[in-house]
Scaffold this motif. Sequence first.
Motif, PDB file in Angstrom:
ATOM      1  N   TYR A   2     -22.539 -98.788   7.638  1.00  0.00           N
ATOM      2  CA  TYR A   2     -21.689 -98.959   6.450  1.00  0.00           C
ATOM      3  C   TYR A   2     -22.403 -99.783   5.378  1.00  0.00           C
ATOM      4  N   PHE A   3     -23.346-100.630   5.803  1.00  0.00           N
ATOM      5  CA  PHE A   3     -24.045-101.472   4.815  1.00  0.00           C
ATOM      6  C   PHE A   3     -25.404-100.911   4.443  1.00  0.00           C
ATOM      7  N   PHE A  34     -16.728-103.885   3.436  1.00  0.00           N
ATOM      8  CA  PHE A  34     -17.412-104.362   2.227  1.00  0.00           C
ATOM      9  C   PHE A  34     -17.491-105.896   2.278  1.00  0.00           C
ATOM     10  N   GLU A  55     -24.774-110.770   3.116  1.00  0.00           N
ATOM     11  CA  GLU A  55     -25.591-111.037   1.934  1.00  0.00           C
ATOM     12  C   GLU A  55     -25.623-112.543   1.652  1.00  0.00           C
ATOM     13  N   TRP A  65     -21.319 -97.937  -2.696  1.00  0.00           N
ATOM     14  CA  TRP A  65     -20.784 -99.257  -2.351  1.00  0.00           C
ATOM     15  C   TRP A  65     -19.347 -99.373  -2.866  1.00  0.00           C
ATOM     16  N   TRP A 118     -28.233-106.499  -0.963  1.00  0.00           N
ATOM     17  CA  TRP A 118     -28.230-105.119  -0.454  1.00  0.00           C
ATOM     18  C   TRP A 118     -28.669-104.142  -1.542  1.00  0.00           C
ATOM     19  N   ALA A 127     -20.137-106.968   4.673  1.00  0.00           N
ATOM     20  CA  ALA A 127     -21.482-106.808   4.097  1.00  0.00           C
ATOM     21  C   ALA A 127     -21.770-107.941   3.101  1.00  0.00           C
ATOM     22  N   GLU A 128     -20.743-108.352   2.359  1.00  0.00           N
ATOM     23  CA  GLU A 128     -20.910-109.486   1.415  1.00  0.00           C
ATOM     24  C   GLU A 128     -21.252-110.764   2.186  1.00  0.00           C
TER      25      GLU A 128
END
Length: 272
Positions: free
Chosen positions: A173-174, A194, A201, A183, A214, A197-198
């Motif tokens: 997904y990332f 999401f 990051e 995204w 990303w 993934a943040e």
Amino acid sequence: MGYKDIDPSVRHICALSGGKDSTALAIYLKDKIPMIEYVFCDTGAELRETYEYLDRLEAYLGKPIVRLNSNKSFEQFLNKYSNYLPSPRARWCTAEMKIKPYEDYIGDSQVVSYVGIRADENRQGYVTTKTNITAKFPFKEDGIDRNGVYKLLEESGLGLPKYYEWRSRSGCYFCFFQRTVEWVGLLENHPDLFAKAEEFERMGYRGDQVKFTWVQGRTLDWVRQNKEEIKRKHAEKMKKLEGNQKPKNIHEAFANAVDSDSTERACTICDL
Ligand code: SF4
């Protein structure tokens, strides 16, 4: 490709990515190579839609799809790589989470590995240094292109994976190969992923200094703030391209617009 002289003394394996091409290949080879094994390297970061699609494919094939996992989670690998996010130039994720589990599964057996690269594509399959693995490209040899893949999927009743409505390719997904509009698709369809993934990051930040992102040169927070503008530009591009050539389906329309941004593609073990 000749299917009558298939050597039964070696293993025949079709590695699936959860995408359209490897799925179509599995369908194509089902009756041609009855002893074929189907495997899927599960990174643990796949979309729910991918698992659903694989379950449907498994029912169609009438035999299990072996799910391979690495012994560590993405978080553990990220820690091993000092929070350095994987990127096109540092694809440690593919090596650790896809290729290694696949090659461990094969071991020292003599294997023919079938790869779903199409006749209309000009890219290589995954590269292995193992001499016991021979790669074969049935779609290339038999002249099956993107339309041929759509046809195989339609006729089987499987159709396309659901995520193709907002994303052009399979994978985590990332995945850093995603374009910004993909995204945005993740943000709107899976806000929890999401956010995760943040979080990854932010783990790479050094104080206020943003080290790794990303999306090249942009944070996911920027994507969140600019999502309407990103969608508007993408819609414009889709409309323009559709004016040139009518796409076959929503995936083709979406992918054409996304691919017009760049020719960079994910490795073929992830994106098929
Ligand atoms: S899908 Fe993307 S993030 Fe996942 S292993 Fe492949 S290249 Fe890495």
